[in-house]
Design an enzyme around this catalytic site. Structure first.
Site, PDB file in Angstrom:
ATOM      1  N   ASN A   1     -15.735  62.431 -14.065  1.00  0.00           N
ATOM      2  CA  ASN A   1     -16.781  62.420 -15.094  1.00  0.00           C
ATOM      3  C   ASN A   1     -17.119  63.873 -15.432  1.00  0.00           C
ATOM      4  O   ASN A   1     -17.797  64.552 -14.663  1.00  0.00           O
ATOM      5  CB  ASN A   1     -18.013  61.683 -14.537  1.00  0.00           C
ATOM      6  CG  ASN A   1     -19.237  61.828 -15.419  1.00  0.00           C
ATOM      7  OD1 ASN A   1     -19.129  62.194 -16.591  1.00  0.00           O
ATOM      8  ND2 ASN A   1     -20.410  61.547 -14.859  1.00  0.00           N
TER       9      ASN A   1
ATOM     10  N   LYS B   1     -19.051  65.012 -17.671  1.00  0.00           N
ATOM     11  CA  LYS B   1     -20.411  65.227 -18.204  1.00  0.00           C
ATOM     12  C   LYS B   1     -20.306  66.075 -19.473  1.00  0.00           C
ATOM     13  O   LYS B   1     -19.369  65.901 -20.239  1.00  0.00           O
ATOM     14  CB  LYS B   1     -21.317  65.840 -17.131  1.00  0.00           C
ATOM     15  CG  LYS B   1     -21.209  65.039 -15.822  1.00  0.00           C
ATOM     16  CD  LYS B   1     -22.226  65.394 -14.803  1.00  0.00           C
ATOM     17  CE  LYS B   1     -21.974  64.564 -13.544  1.00  0.00           C
ATOM     18  NZ  LYS B   1     -23.031  64.668 -12.570  1.00  0.00           N
TER      19      LYS B   1
ATOM     20  N   HIS C   1     -25.048  55.545 -15.758  1.00  0.00           N
ATOM     21  CA  HIS C   1     -25.013  56.722 -14.885  1.00  0.00           C
ATOM     22  C   HIS C   1     -26.451  57.170 -14.616  1.00  0.00           C
ATOM     23  O   HIS C   1     -27.314  57.083 -15.503  1.00  0.00           O
ATOM     24  CB  HIS C   1     -24.212  57.840 -15.554  1.00  0.00           C
ATOM     25  CG  HIS C   1     -23.987  58.993 -14.634  1.00  0.00           C
ATOM     26  ND1 HIS C   1     -24.946  59.956 -14.426  1.00  0.00           N
ATOM     27  CD2 HIS C   1     -22.943  59.308 -13.831  1.00  0.00           C
ATOM     28  CE1 HIS C   1     -24.484  60.828 -13.539  1.00  0.00           C
ATOM     29  NE2 HIS C   1     -23.267  60.455 -13.160  1.00  0.00           N
TER      30      HIS C   1
ATOM     31  N   GLU D   1     -27.841  59.941 -14.573  1.00  0.00           N
ATOM     32  CA  GLU D   1     -28.401  60.915 -15.532  1.00  0.00           C
ATOM     33  C   GLU D   1     -28.857  60.208 -16.807  1.00  0.00           C
ATOM     34  O   GLU D   1     -29.835  60.610 -17.432  1.00  0.00           O
ATOM     35  CB  GLU D   1     -27.363  62.017 -15.828  1.00  0.00           C
ATOM     36  CG  GLU D   1     -27.262  62.981 -14.655  1.00  0.00           C
ATOM     37  CD  GLU D   1     -25.912  63.660 -14.492  1.00  0.00           C
ATOM     38  OE1 GLU D   1     -25.120  63.676 -15.449  1.00  0.00           O
ATOM     39  OE2 GLU D   1     -25.657  64.158 -13.384  1.00  0.00           O
TER      40      GLU D   1
ATOM     41  N   GLU E   1     -23.504  55.607  -6.602  1.00  0.00           N
ATOM     42  CA  GLU E   1     -23.775  57.045  -6.655  1.00  0.00           C
ATOM     43  C   GLU E   1     -25.220  57.304  -6.251  1.00  0.00           C
ATOM     44  O   GLU E   1     -26.131  57.224  -7.100  1.00  0.00           O
ATOM     45  CB  GLU E   1     -23.547  57.575  -8.072  1.00  0.00           C
ATOM     46  CG  GLU E   1     -22.120  57.415  -8.553  1.00  0.00           C
ATOM     47  CD  GLU E   1     -21.794  58.442  -9.639  1.00  0.00           C
ATOM     48  OE1 GLU E   1     -20.888  59.243  -9.406  1.00  0.00           O
ATOM     49  OE2 GLU E   1     -22.465  58.447 -10.667  1.00  0.00           O
TER      50      GLU E   1
ATOM     51  N   GLY F   1     -24.482  66.207  -7.723  1.00  0.00           N
ATOM     52  CA  GLY F   1     -24.616  67.601  -8.129  1.00  0.00           C
ATOM     53  C   GLY F   1     -25.425  68.444  -7.154  1.00  0.00           C
ATOM     54  O   GLY F   1     -25.804  69.563  -7.473  1.00  0.00           O
TER      55      GLY F   1
ATOM     56  N   SER G   1     -21.208  64.442  -5.172  1.00  0.00           N
ATOM     57  CA  SER G   1     -20.682  65.624  -4.479  1.00  0.00           C
ATOM     58  C   SER G   1     -19.352  65.386  -3.774  1.00  0.00           C
ATOM     59  O   SER G   1     -19.134  65.887  -2.663  1.00  0.00           O
ATOM     60  CB  SER G   1     -21.738  66.192  -3.518  1.00  0.00           C
ATOM     61  OG  SER G   1     -22.865  66.649  -4.248  1.00  0.00           O
TER      62      SER G   1
HETATM   63  P1  PGA Z   1     -21.070  65.250  -8.728  1.00  0.00           P
HETATM   64  O1  PGA Z   1     -21.385  64.135  -9.823  1.00  0.00           O
HETATM   65  O2  PGA Z   1     -19.683  64.955  -8.187  1.00  0.00           O
HETATM   66  O3  PGA Z   1     -21.119  66.556  -9.470  1.00  0.00           O
HETATM   67  O4  PGA Z   1     -22.092  65.132  -7.672  1.00  0.00           O
HETATM   68  C1  PGA Z   1     -20.981  62.793  -9.667  1.00  0.00           C
HETATM   69  C2  PGA Z   1     -21.372  62.004 -10.879  1.00  0.00           C
HETATM   70  O5  PGA Z   1     -22.451  62.261 -11.426  1.00  0.00           O
HETATM   71  O6  PGA Z   1     -20.640  61.106 -11.325  1.00  0.00           O
END
Ligand code: PGA
Length: 249
Positions: free
Chosen positions: A12, A14, A99, A101, A169, A175, A211
């Site tokens: 992903n 983003k 997601h 976010e 997640e 992140g 992560s």
């Molecule tokens: P990250 O994000 O690997 O940067 O923690 C995962 C995601 O949001 O799908």
């Protein structure tokens, strides 16, 4: 819609990689990532870079594309939005839905996530439904309740859940550099598997995200109920995403 072969290694991006840097990414990634069957590799670029990704992939059918978000309607007066139907026409076979976010920064509610999941299925794409608890939820001992509720809303809405993929997640791991321990991830995946099995859908792939890095990918994938990985930050770099994909070979 058939269930994708596992493990599923999904990136992903983003809001990273415009069309030009998307072409550079794939030029490097496809050199590092050999043709492979028996696993599913998916990249979710920003929608504006989907066409660049599609043309960069050329004949490489072993890497699939997806979008990061869709609207639940197929067309209409929704400025700034794209539909699942349009995403399909532009070469996407998958769509991320819910997601964290989107849930946190754009106020998507469980009901929106359910509607979007239905729209993605109707358009003939595979929804990757994201669920996960916040740190506050986990500390309060309600991680399982939150995830069960989020997934339950989707399962209640879709006629047939066999065409979905689930991504667990934990919000506190996204992140932050803080990954769920393999044991914690496995425990939640086991609980999600039980919830899916009660609807007869035990074979729905369950991905872990939060992560994921080249250093922890293999350990996470070794857990019995971790069927794949949804990678954010580490998927933006072709070398690290190729290393993660190799961990699933
Ligand atoms: P990250 O994000 O690997 O940067 O923690 C995962 C995601 O949001 O799908």
């Amino acid at each position: 819609m058939t269930t994708p072969p596992t493990p599923v290694l999904a990136g992903n991006w983003k809001m990273n990689h415009d069309p030009a840097s998307t072409r550079v990414f794939f030029e490097r990634f496809l050199r590092l990532h050999g043709l492979r069957t028996g696993a599913t590799v998916i990249v979710f670029p920003p929608a504006i870079s989907l066409e660049a990704a599609r043309s960069a992939l050329g004949e490489r059918r072993d890497v699939q594309l997806g979008v990061q978000n869709v609207h639940w309607e197929s067309s209409g007066a929704f400025t700034g939005e794209i539909s699942a139907h349009m995403a399909g026409g532009a070469g996407a076979r998958y769509a991320l839905v819910g997601h964290s976010e989107r849930r946190q920064l754009f106020s998507e509610a469980d009901a929106d996530v359910a509607r979007k999941t239905c729209a993605v299925l109707t358009a003939g794409l595979i929804p990757v439904v994201c669920v996960g608890e916040t740190l506050e939820d986990r500390r309060a001992g309600r991680a399982n309740d939150v995830v069960t509720r989020q997934l339950g809303r989707v399962l209640d809405a879709v006629r047939d859940a066999s065409g979905i993929v689930v991504a667990y997640e934990p919000v506190w791991a996204i992140g932050t550099g803080e990954t769920a321990s393999p044991e914690d991830a496995q425990a939640m995946h086991d609980s999600i598997r039980t919830q899916l099995a009660s609807g007869g859908k035990a074979t729905v792939p369950i991905l872990y995200g939060g992560s994921v890095k080249p250093e922890n990918a293999a350990t996470l994938l070794a857990q019995p109920d971790v069927d794949g990985l949804l990678v954010g930050g580490a998927s933006v770099d072709p070398q690290s995403f190729a290393t993660i994909c190799a961990a699933g070979a």
